[in-house]
Structure formats: structure tokens, C-alpha cells
Design a protein around this motif. Sequence first.
Motif, PDB file in Angstrom:
ATOM      1  N   SER A  33     -26.760 -38.091  30.335  1.00 32.10           N
ATOM      2  CA  SER A  33     -27.735 -38.469  29.333  1.00 32.10           C
ATOM      3  C   SER A  33     -28.066 -37.309  28.406  1.00 32.10           C
ATOM      4  CB  SER A  33     -29.006 -38.941  30.036  1.00 32.10           C
ATOM      5  OG  SER A  33     -29.821 -39.664  29.169  1.00 32.10           O
ATOM      6  N   GLU A  34     -28.490 -37.656  27.193  1.00 35.37           N
ATOM      7  CA  GLU A  34     -28.991 -36.694  26.223  1.00 35.37           C
ATOM      8  C   GLU A  34     -30.339 -37.207  25.733  1.00 35.37           C
ATOM      9  OE1 GLU A  34     -26.066 -36.070  23.153  1.00 35.37           O
ATOM     10  OE2 GLU A  34     -24.574 -35.406  24.618  1.00 35.37           O
ATOM     11  N   THR A  35     -31.326 -36.323  25.750  1.00 37.76           N
ATOM     12  CA  THR A  35     -32.684 -36.694  25.392  1.00 37.76           C
ATOM     13  C   THR A  35     -33.274 -35.671  24.436  1.00 37.76           C
ATOM     14  OG1 THR A  35     -33.023 -37.818  27.503  1.00 37.76           O
ATOM     15  CG2 THR A  35     -34.997 -37.103  26.345  1.00 37.76           C
ATOM     16  N   GLU A  36     -33.948 -36.176  23.408  1.00 36.19           N
ATOM     17  CA  GLU A  36     -34.648 -35.303  22.473  1.00 36.19           C
ATOM     18  C   GLU A  36     -36.130 -35.282  22.828  1.00 36.19           C
ATOM     19  OE1 GLU A  36     -34.678 -34.516  17.769  1.00 36.19           O
ATOM     20  OE2 GLU A  36     -35.216 -36.559  18.350  1.00 36.19           O
ATOM     21  N   LEU A  37     -36.684 -34.091  22.970  1.00 35.62           N
ATOM     22  CA  LEU A  37     -38.116 -33.932  23.200  1.00 35.62           C
ATOM     23  C   LEU A  37     -38.778 -33.694  21.859  1.00 35.62           C
ATOM     24  CD1 LEU A  37     -36.700 -33.230  25.963  1.00 35.62           C
ATOM     25  CD2 LEU A  37     -38.902 -32.257  26.532  1.00 35.62           C
ATOM     26  N   TYR A  47     -28.264 -33.828  30.592  1.00 37.28           N
ATOM     27  CA  TYR A  47     -28.418 -33.794  32.043  1.00 37.28           C
ATOM     28  C   TYR A  47     -27.673 -34.951  32.696  1.00 37.28           C
ATOM     29  CZ  TYR A  47     -31.944 -37.194  30.714  1.00 37.28           C
ATOM     30  OH  TYR A  47     -32.580 -38.278  30.160  1.00 37.28           O
ATOM     31  N   PHE A  48     -27.541 -34.842  34.010  1.00 37.32           N
ATOM     32  CA  PHE A  48     -26.956 -35.892  34.820  1.00 37.32           C
ATOM     33  C   PHE A  48     -28.059 -36.512  35.678  1.00 37.32           C
ATOM     34  CE2 PHE A  48     -23.498 -32.984  33.981  1.00 37.32           C
ATOM     35  CZ  PHE A  48     -22.502 -33.846  33.560  1.00 37.32           C
ATOM     36  N   GLY A  49     -28.029 -37.811  35.788  1.00 35.64           N
ATOM     37  CA  GLY A  49     -28.899 -38.530  36.705  1.00 35.64           C
ATOM     38  C   GLY A  49     -28.006 -39.164  37.754  1.00 35.64           C
ATOM     39  N   TRP A  50     -28.251 -38.842  38.998  1.00 30.45           N
ATOM     40  CA  TRP A  50     -27.392 -39.349  40.065  1.00 30.45           C
ATOM     41  C   TRP A  50     -27.963 -40.634  40.655  1.00 30.45           C
ATOM     42  CZ3 TRP A  50     -23.234 -37.067  39.037  1.00 30.45           C
ATOM     43  CH2 TRP A  50     -23.223 -35.749  38.607  1.00 30.45           C
ATOM     44  N   SER A  51     -27.118 -41.387  41.333  1.00 32.07           N
ATOM     45  CA  SER A  51     -27.574 -42.607  41.995  1.00 32.07           C
ATOM     46  C   SER A  51     -28.505 -42.229  43.142  1.00 32.07           C
ATOM     47  CB  SER A  51     -26.382 -43.401  42.535  1.00 32.07           C
ATOM     48  OG  SER A  51     -25.768 -42.686  43.594  1.00 32.07           O
TER      49      SER A  51
END
Length: 103
Positions: A33-37, A47-51
Motif C-alpha cells: 500500500s501507499e498512503t499520503e498523510l 508499506y506492507f500489510g500482512w494477512s
Amino acid sequence: MTVNPNFSWKKSNSTKYGLTVLKQEPLSEGFYSETELHTNPPFMIKYFGWSQSIYEWAVTEAGFKKFSWHPIEIPKQAIEQYTEDYWQDFLDNCLIIGLSCEN
């Protein structure tokens, strides 16, 4: 605190809470994922989000005997300031979650 394995940018985004998930690509055991703050100046995190099963495997492999998932709670003052309706998207599809582990 970690990335919530059940977050989906297709359900609702978090723009009104100060960040926007711009991309979420599925992986075999989670997502990238890519996120703008929305800070001054704004910045992007990748970042990576795992199961959930990967997180639970990792804490078990690290030697923890117990672990618990903890959804985010909105402080009473924030609910009073913005109302419960304002926070509903955040609670229904929260990007972050607590994970506690103990031996």
C-alpha cells in the motif's frame, strides 16, 4: 499498533481523518500500500500489510504464547467534538489495529 489485515481501501478511505490510501495491491499473504498523510508538508508512506494468519504465525514463531487483536477506540472527547457518525467509517474500516503479545 500495526496495519489492520482487514482494511480495504475499496470500502472507505480515511481522507477526512488526515490520510488517504492511494494504492492497495493484493499480495499472496496480504497487500502492498501507499498512503499520503495530510500534514504540512504532506508525505507518503509505502508499506506492507500482512494477512492475520501471517501476523499470528510470526508472533508464535517469536515465542509468544498469547496474543490478542484490539480494535481502535475513539476517545470520548473526539466523539463529543465530531459526533459518532463522523467516526463510523474509521471504525468500520480502520487502517490500524492493536496487536498485543505475551509469554
